[in-house]
Design a protein around this motif. Structure first.
Motif, mmCIF file in Angstrom:
data_model
loop_
_atom_site.group_PDB
_atom_site.id
_atom_site.type_symbol
_atom_site.label_atom_id
_atom_site.label_comp_id
_atom_site.label_asym_id
_atom_site.label_seq_id
_atom_site.Cartn_x
_atom_site.Cartn_y
_atom_site.Cartn_z
ATOM 1 N N ASN A 14 0.837 -1.206 0.000
ATOM 2 C CA ASN A 14 0.000 0.000 0.000
ATOM 3 C C ASN A 14 0.869 1.252 0.000
ATOM 4 N N LYS A 37 -4.720 7.139 -3.594
ATOM 5 C CA LYS A 37 -5.410 6.157 -2.744
ATOM 6 C C LYS A 37 -4.586 5.747 -1.519
ATOM 7 N N PRO A 39 -3.438 7.277 1.224
ATOM 8 C CA PRO A 39 -3.963 7.575 2.561
ATOM 9 C C PRO A 39 -5.098 6.637 2.981
ATOM 10 N N GLN A 40 -5.947 6.277 2.056
ATOM 11 C CA GLN A 40 -7.067 5.372 2.358
ATOM 12 C C GLN A 40 -6.571 3.962 2.656
ATOM 13 N N THR A 41 -5.688 3.436 1.821
ATOM 14 C CA THR A 41 -5.233 2.058 2.029
ATOM 15 C C THR A 41 -4.330 1.943 3.252
ATOM 16 N N ALA A 43 -4.550 3.885 5.923
ATOM 17 C CA ALA A 43 -5.450 3.998 7.077
ATOM 18 C C ALA A 43 -6.132 2.659 7.340
ATOM 19 N N ALA A 44 -6.537 1.974 6.280
ATOM 20 C CA ALA A 44 -7.149 0.651 6.441
ATOM 21 C C ALA A 44 -6.136 -0.333 7.036
ATOM 22 N N ARG A 47 -5.730 0.415 10.682
ATOM 23 C CA ARG A 47 -6.886 -0.108 11.409
ATOM 24 C C ARG A 47 -6.739 -1.611 11.638
ATOM 25 N N ASP A 81 2.221 9.261 4.772
ATOM 26 C CA ASP A 81 1.122 8.758 3.937
ATOM 27 C C ASP A 81 -0.217 9.372 4.335
ATOM 28 N N VAL A 83 -1.658 9.638 7.274
ATOM 29 C CA VAL A 83 -2.419 8.900 8.285
ATOM 30 C C VAL A 83 -1.869 9.335 9.640
#
Length: 114
Positions: A14, A37, A39-41, A43-44, A47, A81, A83
Motif C-alpha cells: 500500500n 489512494k 492515505p485510504q489504504t 489507514a485501512a 486499522r 502517507d 495517516v
C-alpha cells in the motif's frame, strides 16, 4: 509470522503505490490514482494493525519479536502517507514503546530512520 506476512504483502505494498506505481501500471494517470489512494489504504492497514496485530505492547504481547522492528518501520511511514498515528491508540503506544528502546534511539541518532 502472520503479522510479518501482512506487513509484507499488504501494508508495505500500500505504501509503495505512492512512489512505485510503475511496478503495477504504465500510465501516469494510473500512477496518480494509486498515489491518491495511499492515505485510504494505509489507514485501512493501520486499522487492521490496531485491531488484530498487537497482542499487547508488542506483536507477541509483552515480548519483543522479529515482527516488531518491521512493524515499527512501516508505522513510521504513516504520517508521510497522511495517516495520523494518534488515531490509533495501540499503534501510538507501540511506537512509544519502540522509541524508548536503546537500539531505536541509537539508530535514530545515527540518522538511519525517517
Amino acid at each position: 509470522r502472520s503479522v510479518m506476512y501482512y506487513l509484507a504483502s499488504t501494508m508495505h505494498i500500500n505504501h509503495a503505490h505512492k512512489m512505485r506505481g510503475s511496478r503495477w501500471a504504465d500510465q501516469q494517470s494510473s500512477f496518480d490514482d494509486m498515489k491518491a489512494k495511499v492515505p485510504q489504504t494505509m489507514a485501512a492497514s493501520a486499522r487492521y494493525v490496531e485491531d488484530h496485530a498487537l497482542k499487547g505492547p508488542f506483536v507477541m504481547g509483552d515480548t519483543l519479536s522479529l515482527a516488531d522492528p518491521y512493524l515499527f518501520m512501516v508505522c513510521n511511514w504513516l504520517k508521510g502517507d497522511e495517516v495520523d498515528p494518534a488515531d490509533y491508540p495501540r499503534i501510538s503506544a507501540f511506537m512509544a514503546a519502540m522509541e524508548s528502546r536503546a537500539s531505536v534511539k541509537a539508530v535514530r541518532a545515527a540518522g538511519m530512520l525517517p
